[in-house]
Design an enzyme around this catalytic site. Structure first.
Site, PDB file in Angstrom:
ATOM      1  N   GLU A   1       0.799  -1.274   0.105  1.00 29.66           N
ATOM      2  CA  GLU A   1      -0.210  -0.013   0.081  1.00 29.66           C
ATOM      3  C   GLU A   1       0.923   1.280   0.023  1.00 29.66           C
ATOM      4  OE1 GLU A   1      -3.246   0.813  -0.217  1.00 29.66           O
ATOM      5  OE2 GLU A   1      -2.039   2.875  -0.161  1.00 29.66           O
TER       6      GLU A   1
ATOM      7  N   ASP B   1       5.486   1.391  -2.839  1.00 26.42           N
ATOM      8  CA  ASP B   1       5.153   1.310  -4.243  1.00 26.42           C
ATOM      9  C   ASP B   1       5.112  -0.315  -4.866  1.00 26.42           C
ATOM     10  OD1 ASP B   1       4.436   1.552  -6.858  1.00 26.42           O
ATOM     11  OD2 ASP B   1       6.297   2.772  -7.501  1.00 26.42           O
TER      12      ASP B   1
ATOM     13  N   ASP C   1      -6.774   2.622  -8.183  1.00 27.53           N
ATOM     14  CA  ASP C   1      -7.038   4.023  -8.827  1.00 27.53           C
ATOM     15  C   ASP C   1      -7.114   4.167 -10.120  1.00 27.53           C
ATOM     16  OD1 ASP C   1      -7.302   5.004  -5.924  1.00 27.53           O
ATOM     17  OD2 ASP C   1      -4.939   4.956  -5.990  1.00 27.53           O
TER      18      ASP C   1
ATOM     19  N   LYS D   1      -7.690  11.836 -15.044  1.00 26.86           N
ATOM     20  CA  LYS D   1      -6.994  12.779 -16.175  1.00 26.86           C
ATOM     21  C   LYS D   1      -5.566  11.958 -17.152  1.00 26.86           C
ATOM     22  CE  LYS D   1      -7.562  16.311 -12.816  1.00 26.86           C
ATOM     23  NZ  LYS D   1      -7.099  17.029 -11.711  1.00 26.86           N
TER      24      LYS D   1
ATOM     25  N   ASP E   1     -14.860  -1.123 -10.652  1.00 25.21           N
ATOM     26  CA  ASP E   1     -15.968  -0.605 -10.920  1.00 25.21           C
ATOM     27  C   ASP E   1     -15.422   0.381 -12.377  1.00 25.21           C
ATOM     28  OD1 ASP E   1     -14.305   1.243  -9.563  1.00 25.21           O
ATOM     29  OD2 ASP E   1     -15.956   2.148  -8.644  1.00 25.21           O
TER      30      ASP E   1
ATOM     31  N   THR F   1     -13.512  -6.442  -0.662  1.00 24.10           N
ATOM     32  CA  THR F   1     -12.714  -5.006   0.124  1.00 24.10           C
ATOM     33  C   THR F   1     -13.911  -4.051   0.403  1.00 24.10           C
ATOM     34  OG1 THR F   1     -12.629  -3.996  -2.345  1.00 24.10           O
ATOM     35  CG2 THR F   1     -10.718  -5.749  -1.642  1.00 24.10           C
ATOM     36  N   HIS F   2     -13.224  -2.888   1.015  1.00 20.76           N
ATOM     37  CA  HIS F   2     -14.218  -1.833   1.471  1.00 20.76           C
ATOM     38  C   HIS F   2     -14.662  -1.187  -0.022  1.00 20.76           C
ATOM     39  CE1 HIS F   2     -12.527  -2.073   5.343  1.00 20.76           C
ATOM     40  NE2 HIS F   2     -13.556  -1.300   5.679  1.00 20.76           N
ATOM     41  N   PHE F   3     -13.893  -1.029  -0.881  1.00 17.99           N
ATOM     42  CA  PHE F   3     -14.422  -0.429  -2.121  1.00 17.99           C
ATOM     43  C   PHE F   3     -15.637  -1.452  -2.737  1.00 17.99           C
ATOM     44  CE2 PHE F   3     -12.639   3.492  -4.219  1.00 17.99           C
ATOM     45  CZ  PHE F   3     -12.038   3.834  -2.829  1.00 17.99           C
ATOM     46  N   GLU F   4     -15.102  -2.616  -2.650  1.00 22.51           N
ATOM     47  CA  GLU F   4     -16.397  -3.667  -3.272  1.00 22.51           C
ATOM     48  C   GLU F   4     -17.660  -3.260  -2.484  1.00 22.51           C
ATOM     49  OE1 GLU F   4     -18.131  -7.930  -4.523  1.00 22.51           O
ATOM     50  OE2 GLU F   4     -16.996  -7.540  -2.459  1.00 22.51           O
TER      51      GLU F   4
HETATM   52  C1  LIG Z   1      -9.067   2.932  -4.775  1.00 25.95           C
HETATM   53  S1  LIG Z   1      -8.212   2.188  -3.379  1.00 25.95           S
HETATM   54  C2  LIG Z   1      -8.924   0.604  -3.221  1.00 25.95           C
HETATM   55  C3  LIG Z   1      -8.345   0.085  -1.961  1.00 25.95           C
HETATM   56  C4  LIG Z   1      -8.686  -1.363  -1.757  1.00 25.95           C
HETATM   57  N1  LIG Z   1      -8.229  -2.387  -2.895  1.00 25.95           N
HETATM   58  C5  LIG Z   1     -10.396  -1.660  -1.916  1.00 25.95           C
HETATM   59  O1  LIG Z   1     -10.979  -2.193  -2.994  1.00 25.95           O
HETATM   60  O2  LIG Z   1     -11.288  -1.160  -0.813  1.00 25.95           O
HETATM   61  C6  LIG Z   1      -6.771   2.066  -4.283  1.00 25.95           C
HETATM   62  C7  LIG Z   1      -5.427   1.868  -3.075  1.00 25.95           C
HETATM   63  O3  LIG Z   1      -4.236   1.543  -3.922  1.00 25.95           O
HETATM   64  C8  LIG Z   1      -3.247   2.118  -3.259  1.00 25.95           C
HETATM   65  N2  LIG Z   1      -2.098   2.306  -4.449  1.00 25.95           N
HETATM   66  C9  LIG Z   1      -2.335   3.010  -5.572  1.00 25.95           C
HETATM   67  N3  LIG Z   1      -1.308   3.039  -6.310  1.00 25.95           N
HETATM   68  C10 LIG Z   1      -0.342   2.005  -5.590  1.00 25.95           C
HETATM   69  C11 LIG Z   1       0.995   1.731  -5.792  1.00 25.95           C
HETATM   70  N4  LIG Z   1       1.816   1.813  -7.136  1.00 25.95           N
HETATM   71  N5  LIG Z   1       1.497   0.587  -4.953  1.00 25.95           N
HETATM   72  C12 LIG Z   1       0.807   0.244  -3.872  1.00 25.95           C
HETATM   73  N6  LIG Z   1      -0.346   0.927  -3.586  1.00 25.95           N
HETATM   74  C13 LIG Z   1      -1.096   1.682  -4.461  1.00 25.95           C
HETATM   75  C14 LIG Z   1      -3.836   3.525  -3.136  1.00 25.95           C
HETATM   76  O4  LIG Z   1      -3.175   4.270  -2.198  1.00 25.95           O
HETATM   77  C15 LIG Z   1      -5.211   3.118  -2.665  1.00 25.95           C
HETATM   78  O5  LIG Z   1      -5.143   2.551  -1.360  1.00 25.95           O
END
Ligand SMILES: C[S@@+](CC[C@H](N)C(=O)[O-])C[C@H]1O[C@@H](n2cnc3c(N)ncnc32)[C@H](O)[C@@H]1O
Length: 241
Positions: A69, A96, A119, A123, A155, A192-195
């Site tokens: 994360e 990362d 994510d 843009k 989504d 997951t929370h987003f799901e």
């Molecule tokens: C939209 S959230 C979804 C979180 C979780 N997977 C969920 O479904 O509830 C996307 C997550 O990916 C993380 N993230 C984005 N790019 C990343 C990367 N290169 N490496 C690790 N985490 C990353 C973000 O910080 C964020 O917490």
């Protein structure tokens, strides 16, 4: 959907066992070495608040789960969730995923890779920050063991199809298989929370599992220096477009 800043975990919780840093991990990293008991290792990319890691590690105590994360606040929140539960087979690494997959992990070391609601970086000028990229997916294929699976749920239909096309382009996966959500039996019975948020809002989710085929990987681990500084780490908390 904009995200609220993560809550701060209880300062009295000891996170030292569950919270790792990608930048502090060795290269090559044998992921099984991060866990007290032997077992296949699965990695979740972008763990957010850690619901998948908590549920999956409890449901499969014979396997090990590592999350990666990039947002430090969410990595800490996730570590706190894992530290509060009895299961000892889950860890979160702050940093990362590109660095972890492209520079640290050796070939064929994972049983599964999970990417849930990555994510979308809407843009055009931010598109290069999408984690499911043409540079990243060959490494997912490289580090997955034969028969291991990549799970992609999102989504965002366009991002889903783009990711599947990039994965196909690697030549390292069999044809994608649809995955179905099961009805939730309680309030946190989601992947997951987003799901959870997306399903409760009645919005569609695209889901697929791609199985690693028998072909040899077409790329090698990259030198760690290539991905030492990642601008995304400074911007991850804001401006996902
Ligand atoms: C939209 S959230 C979804 C979180 C979780 N997977 C969920 O479904 O509830 C996307 C997550 O990916 C993380 N993230 C984005 N790019 C990343 C990367 N290169 N490496 C690790 N985490 C990353 C973000 O910080 C964020 O917490």
């Amino acid at each position: 959907m904009p995200r609220r800043p993560p809550k701060k975990p209880d300062p009295n919780l000891d996170l030292s066992t569950h919270l790792l840093r990608v930048d502090g991990l060795p290269s090559p990293l044998e992921p099984a070495s991060l866990f007290p008991a032997a077992g296949p290792v699965e990695i979740e990319v972008g763990s957010g608040k850690g619901l998948f890691l908590a549920n999956a590690s409890t449901a499969a105590p014979e396997r090990n789960f590592l999350g990666v994360e990039i947002a430090p606040g969410y990595a800490r929140l996730c570590a706190a969730r894992l530290a509060r539960q009895p299961a000892a087979n889950a860890r979160i690494a702050e940093g990362d995923a590109n660095r972890l997959f492209r520079c640290l992990l050796p070939d064929a070391c994972l049983a599964a890779v999970h990417v849930y609601f990555p994510d979308p970086w809407w843009k055009a000028r931010h598109r290069k920050r999408r984690v499911l990229s043409q540079a990243f997916l060959p490494h997912v294929g490289r580090v997955l063991d034969r028969g291991g699976e990549l799970h992609i749920w999102t989504d965002v239909e366009e991002y889903f199809h783009e990711s599947i096309d990039f994965a196909r382009g690697t030549g390292l996966f069999e044809d994608p298989r649809d995955e179905q959500a099961k009805p939730a039996e309680h309030d946190l019975d989601y992947r997951t929370h987003f799901e959870r948020r997306t399903r409760l809002a009645g919005q569609p989710v695209w889901r697929a599992a791609l199985r690693r085929n028998d072909r040899p990987a077409g790329c090698n681990r990259e030198p760690p220096a290539d991905l030492k500084t990642n601008p995304l780490e400074q911007t991850a908390e804001k401006d996902r477009g």
